[in-house]
Design a protein around this motif. Structure first.
Motif, PDB file in Angstrom:
ATOM      1  N   PHE A 153      42.431  43.910  40.249  1.00 41.53           N
ATOM      2  CA  PHE A 153      42.361  43.348  41.767  1.00 41.53           C
ATOM      3  C   PHE A 153      42.793  42.266  41.715  1.00 41.53           C
ATOM      4  O   PHE A 153      43.371  41.772  43.087  1.00 41.53           O
ATOM      5  N   GLY A 154      42.466  41.145  40.950  1.00 40.36           N
ATOM      6  CA  GLY A 154      42.692  39.885  41.138  1.00 40.36           C
ATOM      7  C   GLY A 154      41.292  39.443  41.569  1.00 40.36           C
ATOM      8  O   GLY A 154      40.264  39.932  42.059  1.00 40.36           O
ATOM      9  N   SER A 155      41.473  38.019  41.734  1.00 41.70           N
ATOM     10  CA  SER A 155      40.077  37.293  42.041  1.00 41.70           C
ATOM     11  C   SER A 155      39.573  37.597  43.509  1.00 41.70           C
ATOM     12  O   SER A 155      38.348  37.227  43.969  1.00 41.70           O
ATOM     13  N   ASP A 156      40.445  37.669  44.325  1.00 45.11           N
ATOM     14  CA  ASP A 156      40.092  37.901  45.802  1.00 45.11           C
ATOM     15  C   ASP A 156      39.773  39.111  46.317  1.00 45.11           C
ATOM     16  O   ASP A 156      40.408  39.599  47.146  1.00 45.11           O
ATOM     17  N   VAL A 157      38.711  39.931  45.545  1.00 52.32           N
ATOM     18  CA  VAL A 157      38.161  40.927  45.960  1.00 52.32           C
ATOM     19  C   VAL A 157      36.805  41.076  45.995  1.00 52.32           C
ATOM     20  O   VAL A 157      35.959  39.958  45.174  1.00 52.32           O
ATOM     21  N   GLN A 158      36.116  41.684  46.805  1.00 47.57           N
ATOM     22  CA  GLN A 158      34.625  41.839  46.946  1.00 47.57           C
ATOM     23  C   GLN A 158      34.462  43.313  46.469  1.00 47.57           C
ATOM     24  O   GLN A 158      35.294  44.357  46.411  1.00 47.57           O
ATOM     25  N   GLY A 185      29.097  42.938  48.239  1.00 50.02           N
ATOM     26  CA  GLY A 185      29.887  41.874  48.750  1.00 50.02           C
ATOM     27  C   GLY A 185      29.979  40.867  47.493  1.00 50.02           C
ATOM     28  O   GLY A 185      30.273  39.576  47.808  1.00 50.02           O
ATOM     29  N   ILE A 186      29.949  41.294  46.258  1.00 48.31           N
ATOM     30  CA  ILE A 186      29.831  40.275  45.336  1.00 48.31           C
ATOM     31  C   ILE A 186      31.471  39.866  44.654  1.00 48.31           C
ATOM     32  O   ILE A 186      32.189  40.832  44.962  1.00 48.31           O
ATOM     33  N   SER A 187      31.519  38.818  44.018  1.00 51.52           N
ATOM     34  CA  SER A 187      32.735  38.495  43.522  1.00 51.52           C
ATOM     35  C   SER A 187      32.882  39.286  42.141  1.00 51.52           C
ATOM     36  O   SER A 187      31.849  39.461  41.651  1.00 51.52           O
ATOM     37  N   PRO A 188      34.187  39.265  41.828  1.00 51.07           N
ATOM     38  CA  PRO A 188      34.392  39.735  40.205  1.00 51.07           C
ATOM     39  C   PRO A 188      33.640  38.741  39.228  1.00 51.07           C
ATOM     40  O   PRO A 188      33.674  39.172  38.152  1.00 51.07           O
ATOM     41  N   ALA A 189      33.295  37.455  39.714  1.00 47.67           N
ATOM     42  CA  ALA A 189      32.860  36.706  38.705  1.00 47.67           C
ATOM     43  C   ALA A 189      31.314  36.998  38.434  1.00 47.67           C
ATOM     44  O   ALA A 189      30.688  36.493  37.457  1.00 47.67           O
ATOM     45  N   THR A 190      30.774  38.050  39.249  1.00 46.80           N
ATOM     46  CA  THR A 190      29.384  38.426  38.912  1.00 46.80           C
ATOM     47  C   THR A 190      29.405  39.610  37.960  1.00 46.80           C
ATOM     48  O   THR A 190      29.878  40.579  38.008  1.00 46.80           O
TER      49      THR A 190
END
Length: 642
Positions: A153-158, A185-190
């Motif tokens: 998705f890229g980093s701009d996904v929830q 609603g978390i970021s992919p960094a989670t």
């Protein structure tokens, strides 16, 4: 300068695709475009929705123990576009008649050793599906050791994701059983709090586009999969089960002779309305096996254990719950754990005859497990072999039992998939309905085995009865489930406590609980409320529940957001039922477009001013303006238009 660089990148991508023979696969309505190709020997795909990139170049590839199909791949050819047209029916879905239309294209690849791999893509108006296929013939069994599929998705996904429980954890070592709250609603960094990853269905929001990922057509040659726990740059990767998630002494990894199909990887794409109304999870499932369908009757069930627990599983109480089901015009009564000693086979047969005289069928509980967990509840270990199942199921059929609830499975390894499917096949021969608990998500099995009425695979109502913390989260959790767990597959949440929960302060309103009877989908809906609790509600609420349909013909998503609000309309015959759930502890005013009901009059049941109370009023669908509904904090409503 940046525009020039971007144009060159896009041109290079297009040239790569064209040079390899790949061209887009486009949905019938032209909104979805799928591109695929090979770069430096690695296969990839990319997805656009209405011209916007939803998935960047995402990985394709699969490894067998004897061959790898990840690097050094060569594009051999691509098929012409084929039209896929499928129509099927169900009594255990959000619609009774499904229509699937898609454009199909197969790419033919070859690895460095000259071995073949096909990837089959199908693009419909509501999403993308693909699967792997080994077309060669081989009589010896091949083993898949890894799959490289990703969703970039890229980093701009929830993301709205449920953590995958780790094998052999939890009470009596019963994990994994898909019973966690969703991170929302978390970021992919989670990263997932558990190394096992995240479960399907997995929900994402990329700008204004929603995406729901799952799989279907998992058979006895494959394991079920999940998402890995981390997603650098928003690239979520497929994960295989823990090696402990198996039938004791048997295997976890996919294994089969050739030719061999993998399960479908499914990506539903569009608006929340698309997600809520899509049937892709069953559209891609294997069609129904040939069985006698006469015994497959959806319905509603009384159930003592939800609120009264183990001590209610005695003859006299079960007789009361049979009477209760008959009074409510419900079709079934579920007799839960330890019935074989607390009541006994002879008395259960007597209860089954008593129930049949009142047009109620009995469903009885079994413990699936051998030694993969330490649960003590029984009947236990009675279904581990085909001979044992045939003996037990034949006896139950002779006794007049209509279905079996089977609990405490052991995750998602291939041999456990085999166990589930063996049970379904054997139960069909004995005309028994099936409900899996402590189990995996069905992944469309209810289409293939239409006597699969439901499966738990959810942090359901029983958890609310155990924990105030879960009760506090109930409204939010219940408004997550229609967009995720219950989007495609029947879900045995065991909803609806209209009065009180022993030792727990219920935080949802009574009308919220009533709305769950329409909002949640299950072939057999087991209601938590007791005869005593039902005695505290108005006659019009009982009347609503007595005449509530057992299955649905159509669905319309009206409003909502995961964890915050869910409003859905369901049709049975000419009648439309509307249910609304407020997932937040804040009063709301919502405006609904009910123009599709223009000219009809109906009734609204919502929360009264006093706790645990209801109010009913007449309602109409005015032409040209929305219908306004007031919702209490954690409140709900139902409407019925004749």
């Amino acid at each position: 300068m940046m525009k020039m660089i971007l144009s060159l990148v896009l041109l290079a991508s297009t040239l790569t695709t064209t040079a390899q023979g790949g061209t887009p696969v486009v949905s019938p309505n032209k909104n979805i475009q799928l591109f695929t190709g090979i770069t430096d020997g690695q296969a990839w795909y990319r997805v656009l929705y209405k011209g916007n990139e939803v998935l960047q170049k995402s990985k394709l590839g699969i490894e067998r123990q004897d061959e790898q199909f990840t690097d050094g791949l060569v594009w051999k050819s691509v098929s012409a576009v084929e039209k896929v047209n499928d129509n099927y029916t169900s009594v255990n879905a959000k619609k009774s008649s499904m229509v699937y239309r898609a454009n199909k294209r197969t790419i033919h690849l070859q690895n460095a050793a000259g071995k073949k791999l096909d990837i089959i893509f199908q693009v419909s108006d509501d999403g993308v599906a693909f699967r792997y296929y080994f077309p060669d013939a081989a009589a010896d069994r091949k083993t898949i050791t890894a799959e490289h599929t990703s969703w970039h998705f890229g980093s701009d996904v929830q993301a709205w994701l449920q953590p995958m429980q780790e094998a052999q954890g939890g009470w009596e070592h019963v994990y994994p059983c898909y019973e966690e709250h969703y991170l929302q609603g978390i970021s992919p960094a989670t990263a997932s709090p558990f190394k096992a990853g995240w479960v399907y269905p997995a929900l994402f929001k990329k700008q204004d586009t929603w995406v729901l990922i799952t799989e279907a057509a998992v058979d006895s040659t494959f394991c079920a999969t999940r998402l890995q726990s981390t997603a650098p740059d928003g690239e979520y990767k497929i994960g295989f089960p823990d090696t402990r998630e198996v039938f004791t002494g048997k295997g976890s990894l996919p294994e089969s002779t050739l030719p061999w199909y993998s399960p479908w990887r499914i990506i539903t794409i569009g608006s929340l309305k698309t997600i809520a109304e899509s049937t892709l999870g069953t559209d891609l499932a294997t069609p129904a096996i040939p069985i006698d369908h006469s015994f497959i009757q959806p319905g509603k069930a009384s159930w003592s254990w939800a609120l009264l627990k183990d001590n209610s599983v005695v003859y006299d109480v079960q007789k009361q719950f049979i009477d209760y089901a008959a009074d409510m015009h419900w079709q079934y009564c579920l007799v839960d754990v330890d019935w074989d000693t607390r009541i006994g086979y002879d008395k259960i047969k007597e209860l089954a005859a008593y129930a049949a005289a009142k047009k109620v069928g009995l469903i009885v509980w079994f413990n699936s497990s051998g030694d993969w967990n330490t649960t003590k509840y029984h009947p236990k270990s009675a279904l581990l072999t085909r001979e044992a199942r045939d003996s037990v199921f034949s006896r139950l059929q002779t006794m007049g039992i209509k279905g079996v609830k089977i609990d405490f499975f052991n995750g998602d390894g291939r041999s456990m998939m085999q166990y589930y499917l063996d049970i379904l096949q054997d139960a069909a021969r004995h005309k028994l309905l099936i409900n899996f608990h402590g189990a995996t998500v069905p992944r469309g099995w209810q289409r293939t085995y239409p006597h699969l009425m439901s499966a738990e695979a959810v942090k359901g109502f029983e958890m609310i009865t155990f924990s105030q913390q879960d009760a506090d989260a109930a409204a939010n959790h219940c408004t997550m489930l229609p967009f995720t767990r219950n989007a495609f597959d029947p879900m045995d949440f065991t909803p609806m406590c209209l009065y009180k929960i022993p030792r727990i302060e219920r935080k949802t309103t009574s009308a919220f609980e009533l709305a769950l009877s329409v909002a949640f989908l299950s072939g057999v809906q087991h209601y938590a409320e007791t005869p005593e609790g039902m005695g505290h509600v108005p006659d019009y609420v009982k009347g609503f529940l007595r005449t509530l349909p057992n299955h649905w013909d159509d669905v319309r998503f009206l409003d909502g957001f995961p964890g915050k609000l869910y409003v859905v309309a369901r049709r049975s015959g000419r009648k439309w039922y509307i249910a609304g759930l407020n997932g937040e502890n804040t009063a709301k005013t919502i405006k609904l477009d009910l123009s599709f009901l223009r000219g009809r009059k109906g009734a609204l049941i919502t929360d009264g001013r006093e706790p645990l109370s209801f109010v009913q009023q007449a309602v109409a669908s005015p032409a040209g303006k929305p219908t306004t509904i007031e919702l209490l904090p954690n409140g709900g409503f139902v409407m019925l238009f004749e």
